[in-house]
Design an enzyme around this catalytic site. Structure first.
Site, PDB file in Angstrom:
ATOM      1  N   ASN A 156       0.852  -1.183   0.000  1.00  7.74           N
ATOM      2  CA  ASN A 156       0.000   0.000   0.000  1.00  7.74           C
ATOM      3  C   ASN A 156       0.893   1.240   0.000  1.00  7.74           C
ATOM      4  O   ASN A 156       2.118   1.136   0.012  1.00  7.74           O
ATOM      5  CB  ASN A 156      -0.983  -0.014   1.179  1.00  7.74           C
ATOM      6  N   ARG A 157       0.305   2.398  -0.017  1.00  5.13           N
ATOM      7  CA  ARG A 157       1.091   3.623  -0.144  1.00  5.13           C
ATOM      8  C   ARG A 157       2.061   3.789   1.025  1.00  5.13           C
ATOM      9  O   ARG A 157       3.228   4.135   0.838  1.00  5.13           O
ATOM     10  CB  ARG A 157       0.155   4.835  -0.239  1.00  5.13           C
ATOM     11  N   LYS A 158       1.592   3.521   2.244  1.00  5.01           N
ATOM     12  CA  LYS A 158       2.446   3.661   3.425  1.00  5.01           C
ATOM     13  C   LYS A 158       3.612   2.678   3.369  1.00  5.01           C
ATOM     14  O   LYS A 158       4.765   3.035   3.657  1.00  5.01           O
ATOM     15  CB  LYS A 158       1.612   3.430   4.688  1.00  5.01           C
ATOM     16  N   GLU A 159       3.323   1.434   2.982  1.00  2.00           N
ATOM     17  CA  GLU A 159       4.380   0.422   2.890  1.00  2.00           C
ATOM     18  C   GLU A 159       5.401   0.776   1.810  1.00  2.00           C
ATOM     19  O   GLU A 159       6.605   0.543   1.977  1.00  2.00           O
ATOM     20  CB  GLU A 159       3.751  -0.944   2.605  1.00  2.00           C
ATOM     21  N   ASP A 179      -6.104  -8.046   1.131  1.00  5.85           N
ATOM     22  CA  ASP A 179      -6.213  -9.490   0.880  1.00  5.85           C
ATOM     23  C   ASP A 179      -7.067  -9.759  -0.355  1.00  5.85           C
ATOM     24  O   ASP A 179      -6.780 -10.661  -1.148  1.00  5.85           O
ATOM     25  CB  ASP A 179      -6.840 -10.197   2.085  1.00  5.85           C
TER      26      ASP A 179
END
EC number: 2.7.1.167
Length: 488
Positions: A206-209, A276
């Site tokens: 995701n964007r944060k990751e 998921d």
């Protein structure tokens, strides 16, 4: 064939695909209640608990989503010898489509995530977990089982939640073995060191990751693409699919191609487990032979479905088809539904005392004869459901040159009519199964039939319904229209 038609057909091809999912199984618990006061002990709400549910979480939710789209997954994971571990094993066993390979590690704490809700609002999440890598003996068992399952798999998914199943040695080894076997590998990553996933086909941060893994800003499209390319260059990925919440998804490929996919959700209730769903749909699509852009498109549609539900939800195949049709709709978009959703709507109508009618057909090149039958059908009931033959069904019935218009186009036209309340697309040659599910009070067909020849007439009459034969408009038929168009 249009891109939409191809994607609708692709959804059907997800059925029976074999995906091997390896990762951290969890138990997701949901506690629902109401809040009407603040605690006198501290400035916190008091939740009056009304009900509790439990379901597979983590990598288990990936498997649930695979089952929902019709895939037949194998699931390899580790649980502890505790109550939660036994519950995870039981829940996996409830899905006959899953080939379960759950290894029990004595003394291990099975991860439990408990979410507390009041009026669809999540108040708190409480976790009980173990993050330690699985022991060497357990790791050997996992590799043995995976080696047995890998040849049958179309795609392997590594669902890493950082709970120890995919600690560095095993993740590296699994990707090596999968590549040697010619299998695609999709990784839902955890942590900041993506080199342990080097050589994977696709990673789905995701964007944060993505920001944490690269140290780059990821606010704009350009920044997301630059960060994704850094991962591709440093880890040898074929592609990075970045999930960006309200900004949709971005697919960046090693060949330089970029696809920005806008968010599909109309209203967001809960983002639990949406990642998921993305991984599962992407994997099933790739296993069915889809291209990366096609698979990403379907994954984006599926994510838009699940965030509109409360709890760790799944996206079903028929919901994907409906959502794909809605992408091209302007009028009457809420009218086109799968038969399962139609049954719920019909039940609500009945509770209000409304009479439900049903008619069906191909409705290819809508003409005055169609409009007349639909008007007569609506006149015989309060709510009219129209069963629409799918493209494949029309082709079997009418020949290889039909339909002229795709099922999406035909459904769009029908749904724009005031006489039509719901449109249900069915793939069989007859609507018998749909009729049996909806149990209409009135069944309407054209007067070129006799009642004993109307499909479903005996069923409708068996529960006290009636069959109506609508008058025809002379000279009006799709076949005649096509002949005129061809100059005959």
């Amino acid at each position: 064939m249009t891109e939409l038609s191809a994607l609708v057909e692709r959804v059907e091809k997800l059925r029976g695909t074999m995906v091997l999912c390896v990762g951290d199984a969890m138990l997701d618990r949901f506690v629902y209640g109401s809040v009407e006061r603040i605690s006198p002990e501290a400035p916190i709400p008091v939740l009056c608990i009304e009900r509790e549910t439990a379901m597979l979480g983590g990598a288990g939710n990936v498997v649930r989503n695979l089952v929902a789209v019709g895939a037949e997954p194998a699931f390899v994971s580790v649980v502890g010898d505790d109550t939660a571990g036994r519950e995870v094993t039981r829940l996996v066993g409830e899905h006959g489509e899953i080939d379960p390979c759950i290894v029990v590690e004595p003394g291990r704490q099975t991860t439990i995530k408990t979410r507390f809700f009041a009026s669809h609002q999540q108040l708190l999440r409480a976790d009980r977990e173990s993050r330690s890598p699985v022991g060497e003996a357990i790791r050997a068992q996992l590799l043995t089982r995976i080696e047995r399952l890998l040849p049958k798999a179309g795609v392997m998914v590594l669902s890493d939640y950082g709970k120890g199943v995919l600690a560095e040695p095993i993740a590296i080894e699994l990707i090596r073995r999968a590549k040697a076997a010619g299998k695609q590998v999709i990784v839902d990553p955890k942590g900041t060191d993506y080199t342990i996933y080097a050589g994977a086909t696709v990673v789905t941060p995701n964007r944060k990751e993505l920001h944490e893994a690269t140290g780059q800003a990821v606010d704009s499209d350009e920044q997301v693409v630059a960060a994704a390319r850094q991962l591709i260059d440093s880890c040898g990925f074929e592609a990075v699919l970045v999930t960006r919440s309200q900004d949709g998804m971005t697919l960046v490929r090693a060949d330089g191609q970029i696809d920005h996919l806008p968010a599909e959700a109309r209203e967001v209730f809960d983002v639990s487990g949406a990642g998921d769903t993305v991984v599962a749909t992407l994997a099933a699509a790739l296993a069915s032979g889809a291209t990366l852009p096609e698979a990403a498109h379907l994954a984006n549609v599926a994510a838009g479905i699940v965030v509109g539900k409360v709890g760790t939800a799944v996206a079903y195949g028929d919901e994907l088809v409906v959502a794909l049709h809605r992408e091209d709709l302007t009028l009457g978009e809420a009218k086109i539904v799968p038969v399962t959703a139609a049954a719920e709507v019909v039940d609500r109508w009945r509770r209000k005392g409304q009479k439900v009618g049903f008619t069906n057909g191909c409705f290819d090149l809508l003409h005055p004869g169609h409009v007349s039958i639909l008007a007569q059908a609506k006149g015989a009931c309060d709510k009219l459901v129209v069963g629409l033959n799918s493209d494949a069904s029309v082709q079997r019935l009418k020949g290889p040159t039909r339909p002229v218009q795709s099922e999406a186009s035909r459904a769009t036209v029908l749904s724009s009519l005031a006489t039509v309340d719901l449109v249900v697309i069915f793939g069989e040659d007859t609507p018998l199964e749909v009729i049996g599910t909806l149990k209409p009070d009135v069944l309407v067909k054209g007067a070129d039939y006799t009642i004993d020849k109307v499909v479903g007439a005996d069923l409708v009459q068996s529960w006290g319904g009636k069959v109506v034969l609508a008058e025809l408009v002379n000279g009006q038929s799709t076949t005649n229209t096509i002949k005129k168009m061809n100059g005959n």
